[in-house]
Design a protein around this motif. Sequence first.
Motif, mmCIF file in Angstrom:
data_model
loop_
_atom_site.group_PDB
_atom_site.id
_atom_site.type_symbol
_atom_site.label_atom_id
_atom_site.label_comp_id
_atom_site.label_asym_id
_atom_site.label_seq_id
_atom_site.Cartn_x
_atom_site.Cartn_y
_atom_site.Cartn_z
ATOM 1 N N VAL A 91 0.990 -1.357 -0.273
ATOM 2 C CA VAL A 91 0.059 -0.085 0.249
ATOM 3 C C VAL A 91 0.964 1.025 0.040
ATOM 4 O O VAL A 91 0.571 1.834 -0.478
ATOM 5 N N GLU A 92 2.259 1.168 0.715
ATOM 6 C CA GLU A 92 3.068 2.416 0.302
ATOM 7 C C GLU A 92 3.589 2.224 -0.595
ATOM 8 O O GLU A 92 3.340 3.929 -1.181
ATOM 9 N N ALA A 94 2.394 1.805 -3.902
ATOM 10 C CA ALA A 94 0.507 2.343 -4.426
ATOM 11 C C ALA A 94 1.647 3.570 -4.360
ATOM 12 O O ALA A 94 1.280 4.357 -5.191
ATOM 13 N N LYS A 95 1.262 4.001 -3.137
ATOM 14 C CA LYS A 95 0.690 5.686 -2.959
ATOM 15 C C LYS A 95 2.620 6.152 -3.480
ATOM 16 O O LYS A 95 2.354 7.717 -3.722
ATOM 17 N N LYS A 96 3.703 6.052 -3.215
ATOM 18 C CA LYS A 96 4.531 6.560 -3.396
ATOM 19 C C LYS A 96 4.694 6.379 -5.021
ATOM 20 O O LYS A 96 4.955 7.751 -5.285
ATOM 21 N N HIS A 98 2.265 6.842 -7.010
ATOM 22 C CA HIS A 98 0.901 7.146 -7.815
ATOM 23 C C HIS A 98 -0.487 6.462 -8.525
ATOM 24 O O HIS A 98 -0.342 6.252 -9.741
ATOM 25 N N THR A 99 -0.482 5.182 -8.165
ATOM 26 C CA THR A 99 -1.607 4.467 -8.294
ATOM 27 C C THR A 99 -2.369 3.484 -7.113
ATOM 28 O O THR A 99 -1.813 3.896 -5.853
ATOM 29 N N THR A 100 -3.757 3.301 -7.444
ATOM 30 C CA THR A 100 -4.717 3.311 -6.805
ATOM 31 C C THR A 100 -4.748 1.483 -6.675
ATOM 32 O O THR A 100 -5.607 1.229 -6.065
ATOM 33 N N ASN A 136 -6.655 3.480 3.061
ATOM 34 C CA ASN A 136 -5.647 4.432 1.901
ATOM 35 C C ASN A 136 -6.305 4.752 0.497
ATOM 36 O O ASN A 136 -5.143 5.046 0.142
ATOM 37 N N ASP A 137 -7.688 5.222 0.303
ATOM 38 C CA ASP A 137 -7.433 5.025 -1.433
ATOM 39 C C ASP A 137 -6.910 4.515 -2.661
ATOM 40 O O ASP A 137 -6.469 5.202 -3.497
ATOM 41 N N VAL A 138 -6.363 2.560 -1.324
ATOM 42 C CA VAL A 138 -6.017 1.780 -2.770
ATOM 43 C C VAL A 138 -6.544 0.588 -3.006
ATOM 44 O O VAL A 138 -7.107 0.404 -1.725
#
Length: 282
Positions: A91-92, A94-96, A98-100, A136-138
């Motif tokens: 998850v971290e 993915a956010k780094k 810029h994907t969901t 976490n919006d993923v």
Amino acid sequence: MTQFTLSAFADEVSPEFDRQIAALHRKHIPLMEIRGVDGKGILDLTDEELDVVEKKLAAGNIGISAIGSPIGKIGIEDDFAPHFEKFKRAVEIAKKLHTTRIRMFSFYIPEGKNPEIYHDTVIERIQKMVDYGEANDVHCCHENEKGIYGDTLTRVEKLHKAIPALRCVFDPANYIQCGDDPAVNFKALAPIIDYMHIKDALFKDGSVVPAGEGDGSVPSILKTLAETGKPYMLTLEPHLYDFSGLQNLQGEDVLHKRVYKDADEAFDVASDALHDILKTIG
């Protein structure tokens, strides 16, 4: 007609990240489902290595469609706690980047055991990951694969009915290798398909072939998707060459019908086959 956005598992070209980006540029593919980088799995990269990846993606104008994680590729009887920590790292990442989306699986079932024995445990584990991801919006995107709980239509439907927020990744070749008909499964799952892996195979022996040359009904499925008018992402997963890292994809036994001089040629053949289908359906 819908607009398809193309992505690919570029690590099938080379473990070298620079060559992966070059292959995407060569075949006009703007996105990557990131799985292996310079010989390391995506979840094994350090923060510093991820910084380098992020800079190279930006410089190459390549986006990330999903984290091609191995989450859920452990035995259902294995300890889940350390695996959940890996999921949180996914998850971290993915956010780094810029994907969901995080591509994931639904756990290997012990050979000879009835998968339904593990239904509740599978649901409990995936629900925990989905809840954490959504907070976490993923989004968790489940791929059907041989040997896991969600490998055939019946159990894939059970997963998505029990966990509505779980997204569906449709892989026709994997269904063929489980003895399911992708055309039948597509009709059943079409309303919930989030995106599709472009990989084709033959019923007679499960060997992987370029899209449109197998029994995966890929051209007709893409035509139907196009006619919905909805935007869809298509992730090219060639599996036509024994690329570096294939041995680390647990449970995957890949057969081929053709011989290619190198991974670049195999990737280009797979990409050209997809582009040809898309041209045909307009």
